[in-house]
Design an enzyme around this catalytic site. Structure first.
Site, PDB file in Angstrom:
ATOM      1  N   LYS A   1       8.448  -8.039  -4.798  1.00  0.00           N
ATOM      2  CA  LYS A   1       9.061  -6.749  -5.140  1.00  0.00           C
ATOM      3  C   LYS A   1      10.201  -6.966  -6.133  1.00  0.00           C
ATOM      4  O   LYS A   1      10.346  -6.246  -7.112  1.00  0.00           O
ATOM      5  CB  LYS A   1       9.651  -6.095  -3.888  1.00  0.00           C
ATOM      6  CG  LYS A   1       8.653  -5.461  -2.952  1.00  0.00           C
ATOM      7  CD  LYS A   1       9.438  -4.656  -1.919  1.00  0.00           C
ATOM      8  CE  LYS A   1       8.640  -4.380  -0.678  1.00  0.00           C
ATOM      9  NZ  LYS A   1       9.464  -3.839   0.414  1.00  0.00           N
TER      10      LYS A   1
ATOM     11  N   ARG B   1       4.221  -1.467  10.292  1.00  0.00           N
ATOM     12  CA  ARG B   1       2.784  -1.597  10.604  1.00  0.00           C
ATOM     13  C   ARG B   1       2.466  -1.197  12.038  1.00  0.00           C
ATOM     14  O   ARG B   1       1.323  -1.256  12.465  1.00  0.00           O
ATOM     15  CB  ARG B   1       2.317  -3.024  10.308  1.00  0.00           C
ATOM     16  CG  ARG B   1       3.142  -4.100  10.980  1.00  0.00           C
ATOM     17  CD  ARG B   1       2.913  -5.473  10.353  1.00  0.00           C
ATOM     18  NE  ARG B   1       3.894  -6.454  10.824  1.00  0.00           N
ATOM     19  CZ  ARG B   1       5.070  -6.664  10.276  1.00  0.00           C
ATOM     20  NH1 ARG B   1       5.464  -5.945   9.232  1.00  0.00           N
ATOM     21  NH2 ARG B   1       5.898  -7.579  10.756  1.00  0.00           N
TER      22      ARG B   1
ATOM     23  N   HIS C   1     -25.389  -7.350   5.183  1.00  0.00           N
ATOM     24  CA  HIS C   1     -26.072  -7.487   3.891  1.00  0.00           C
ATOM     25  C   HIS C   1     -25.096  -7.899   2.806  1.00  0.00           C
ATOM     26  O   HIS C   1     -25.389  -7.749   1.620  1.00  0.00           O
ATOM     27  CB  HIS C   1     -26.767  -6.169   3.549  1.00  0.00           C
ATOM     28  CG  HIS C   1     -27.789  -5.794   4.588  1.00  0.00           C
ATOM     29  ND1 HIS C   1     -29.079  -6.255   4.558  1.00  0.00           N
ATOM     30  CD2 HIS C   1     -27.664  -5.078   5.738  1.00  0.00           C
ATOM     31  CE1 HIS C   1     -29.734  -5.803   5.627  1.00  0.00           C
ATOM     32  NE2 HIS C   1     -28.884  -5.091   6.353  1.00  0.00           N
TER      33      HIS C   1
ATOM     34  N   GLU D   1       6.408   2.287  -4.777  1.00  0.00           N
ATOM     35  CA  GLU D   1       5.084   2.913  -4.924  1.00  0.00           C
ATOM     36  C   GLU D   1       5.121   4.344  -4.391  1.00  0.00           C
ATOM     37  O   GLU D   1       4.652   5.290  -5.028  1.00  0.00           O
ATOM     38  CB  GLU D   1       4.015   2.136  -4.142  1.00  0.00           C
ATOM     39  CG  GLU D   1       3.694   0.757  -4.683  1.00  0.00           C
ATOM     40  CD  GLU D   1       4.526  -0.340  -4.056  1.00  0.00           C
ATOM     41  OE1 GLU D   1       5.670  -0.037  -3.608  1.00  0.00           O
ATOM     42  OE2 GLU D   1       4.065  -1.488  -4.012  1.00  0.00           O
TER      43      GLU D   1
ATOM     44  N   GLU E   1       0.687  -9.588   8.192  1.00  0.00           N
ATOM     45  CA  GLU E   1       2.097  -9.323   7.896  1.00  0.00           C
ATOM     46  C   GLU E   1       2.958  -9.686   9.110  1.00  0.00           C
ATOM     47  O   GLU E   1       4.117 -10.061   8.967  1.00  0.00           O
ATOM     48  CB  GLU E   1       2.306  -7.852   7.501  1.00  0.00           C
ATOM     49  CG  GLU E   1       3.633  -7.606   6.809  1.00  0.00           C
ATOM     50  CD  GLU E   1       3.749  -6.236   6.164  1.00  0.00           C
ATOM     51  OE1 GLU E   1       3.555  -6.108   4.948  1.00  0.00           O
ATOM     52  OE2 GLU E   1       4.046  -5.267   6.888  1.00  0.00           O
TER      53      GLU E   1
HETATM   54  O1  F6P Z   1       4.814  -4.259   2.501  1.00  0.00           O
HETATM   55  C1  F6P Z   1       6.059  -4.273   3.116  1.00  0.00           C
HETATM   56  C2  F6P Z   1       6.329  -3.029   3.871  1.00  0.00           C
HETATM   57  O2  F6P Z   1       7.663  -3.068   4.244  1.00  0.00           O
HETATM   58  C3  F6P Z   1       5.441  -2.820   5.104  1.00  0.00           C
HETATM   59  O3  F6P Z   1       5.859  -3.531   6.190  1.00  0.00           O
HETATM   60  C4  F6P Z   1       5.539  -1.350   5.274  1.00  0.00           C
HETATM   61  O4  F6P Z   1       4.544  -0.901   6.121  1.00  0.00           O
HETATM   62  C5  F6P Z   1       5.408  -0.890   3.850  1.00  0.00           C
HETATM   63  O5  F6P Z   1       6.120  -1.859   3.093  1.00  0.00           O
HETATM   64  C6  F6P Z   1       5.929   0.493   3.556  1.00  0.00           C
HETATM   65  O6  F6P Z   1       7.299   0.605   3.802  1.00  0.00           O
HETATM   66  P1  F6P Z   1       8.005   2.010   3.907  1.00  0.00           P
HETATM   67  O7  F6P Z   1       7.414   2.756   5.032  1.00  0.00           O
HETATM   68  O8  F6P Z   1       9.448   1.710   4.123  1.00  0.00           O
HETATM   69  O9  F6P Z   1       7.774   2.746   2.612  1.00  0.00           O
END
Ligand code: F6P
Length: 553
Positions: free
Chosen positions: A504, A276, A392, A221, A361
């Protein structure tokens, strides 16, 4: 100071907590409390509200509105000790590789003293990176950092997802009052093209700096969004502009270089920072640019103060320990499936989403650190919204639904605005909700069924003196350490996230298939859905409405 009881009994506790005698004592105790009402508990002890409260460094936790007694607290404390929580805390802060499936240590906010990991001090590099981040932040804030056409940066766009997005986005939203008057931050996370369109729409490339934030620098992403952003920039300012308009935050220098970002413009962090848990690392760069290095350091100081409290305070007075154990009580002994986070402060609107990742997570696991079934329920469903909006929307269910949901209400005593009427009303609503949940409708003796409120719905109230970088740091560390407490008691590894890998992997193979003509070879549902999408994809460019037909299916 914390009692040393339980020290040295950490990771060798392999079994499920279910096997501890105190676990069964808690279950029996819960059954004994089945007919105890919160009203009765408050009547029996007029000082209950004060007694079942704790305070540290201005943060107040009132946990009296739970169906618990002194014995509940004693048993929960014993659970923490018998489960070796003290040793767990020492192991985390001491740099033991408690993230066993990834063979990593888990260290926290930068301490002033050195911390050795495999004989190497990890604190010095942290301060070096903080120094480089501060230099960049100062250069942008003062207008000294110039883009390719000589203009100052006025917008920083953080491109990241999960922990590389939620933390900075949440904190930016919370701390807008502390933001530079002329520098704004924007956040793009979703691979959905609408997200980047929304962010790029009215941007001026000449005054924009993109921060590609990815621990691994392999997250599809983030890389997709980063490539689109780079194309957008290059189309407008040319290839040579990239160096002045892109920086990266990552642990992966090689991939950053391969993407085309100069390693001199990379801000490093390390594998011992979980995604996280990374807001306090270089992942907070966008936030630091906007609130300034001093504000960022105040946030670190707030988090560090709570860390020190967590490390040293007696469990009975230890805010994260109390919060964690109360969560265990609700989840494992009262059968709560969910947990609601209800900040009565619009600035904390993104906190529920942030805590959702942190909690779910980290502790949404079914096997323990040794690969055996956990044997007990772990992370609840975490959700929430700011008050009073939530009232609400979903509070109906909290008051009269069939599933009691423990709630954390978070209030801020002093607002940053001057609308006293608003703030009085906001806080009145917070107090009213916790009271209604706990005691039901005390003024209507015999209500008709549809107007009756069962009460005995548990909540904690957390009060902060005001919302500043320091107190936000406190709040974040409070919940991070709470999540650690629960993970340790359950015996799970709170620092890996293998559960997101399968999706993924499958997305990668489905993505390839979507663009081919060969018949998809998955299950009949997935095949049919893919064929429908392929058909739509052929009929119109993505982004244009297109007719779908079932002809091909
Ligand atoms: O969703 C899985 C994950 O590994 C999360 O733990 C992490 O915060 C996120 O993807 C983003 O990962 P990265 O910082 O490696 O792009």
């Amino acid at each position: 100071m914390r009692s040393p009881e339980g020290a040295g009994r950490g990771d060798e506790v392999h079994a499920s907590p279910f096997e501890l005698p105190v676990w069964h004592e808690l279950a029996t105790h819960r059954a004994e409390l089945a007919s105890t009402s919160m009203g009765r508990l408050f009547e029996d002890d007029p000082r209950r509200g004060v007694k079942l409260s704790a305070e540290f460094d201005g943060v107040v936790l009132d946990y009296s509105k739970n169906v618990i007694t002194d014995r509940t607290v004693d048993l929960l404390m014993r659970l923490a000790r018998d489960r070796g929580l003290a040793a767990g805390i020492d192991a985390m802060f001491g740099g033991t590789r408690i993230n066993t499936t990834e063979d990593r240590a888990v260290l926290r906010t930068p301490a002033s003293e050195s911390v050795l990991l495999d004989g190497v001090d990890v604190v010095r590099p942290v301060h070096e990176v903080l120094g480089r981040m501060s230099d960049l932040a100062d250069a942008i804030r003062s207008g000294r950092w110039r883009g390719a056409t000589g203009r100052s940066v006025r917008t920083v766009v953080n491109i990241g997802i999960g922990g590389s997005d939620l933390g900075p986005a949440m904190a930016y939203h919370a701390l807008r009052e502390f933001a530079h008057a002329e520098v704004e931050a924007r956040f793009v996370s979703n691979v959905d093209g609408h997200d980047i369109d929304r962010v790029l729409g009215d941007l001026d490339p000449e005054t924009t700096l993109f921060i590609v934030s990815s621990k691994t620098f392999s997250t599809i992403e983030t890389l997709t969004n980063a490539r689109t952003a780079r194309r957008w920039l290059v189309d407008r300012l040319g290839d040579e502009a990239v160096g002045k308009h892109f920086v990266a935050v990552s642990t992966n220098a090689e991939q950053v270089g391969a993407f085309g970002i100069n390693p001199a413009n990379m801000f490093e962090f390390w594998d011992w920072v979980g995604g996280r848990y990374s807001l306090m690392s270089a992942i907070g760069l966008s936030l630091m640019i906007v609130i300034g290095p001093e504000g960022f350091r105040e946030m670190l100081a707030g988090a560090h103060a709570i860390d020190e409290h967590f490390r040293t305070a007696a469990f009975e007075e230890n805010l994260p320990v109390l919060l964690g154990l109360l969560g265990i009580w609700h989840r494992n002994f009262c059968g709560a499936q969910a947990f609601a986070v209800l900040p009565y402060d619009q600035r904390l609107a993104l906190l529920p989403a942030y805590l959702q990742q942190l909690d779910m997570e980290s502790n949404g696991k079914s096997v323990n650190r040794h690969g055996c079934p956990v044997g007990v329920d772990t992370a609840p469903v975490v959700w929430g919204a700011p008050g009073t909006n939530g009232q609400h929307a979903f509070f109906q269910m909290l008051h009269q639904g069939t599933t009691p949901v423990p709630c954390d209400f978070i209030g801020v005593l002093e607002p940053a605005h001057t609308h006293r009427v608003h703030h009085d009303l906001l806080m009145a609503n917070l107090f009213a909700q916790t009271r209604a949940l706990a005691f039901g409708d005390l003024d209507t003796p015999e209500p008709p069924p549809h107007r009756s409120f069962p009460g005995d719905r548990p909540s904690n109230t957390i009060l902060l003196p005001s919302l500043t970088p320091y107190t936000l740091g406190q709040l974040i560390a409070l919940y991070e350490n709470k999540v650690f407490v629960q993970g340790w008691i359950w015996g799970v590894n709170s620092f890996d996230q293998w559960g997101v890998e399968l999706g993924k992997k499958l997305a990668t193979s489905i993505h390839e298939d979507l663009r081919s003509d060969a018949p998809p070879d998955f299950d009949s549902s997935t095949n049919a859905l893919m064929l429908r999408y392929r058909h739509a994809r052929r009929s119109g460019p993505v982004g244009q409405p297109s007719a779908t037909t079932t002809g091909e299916i």
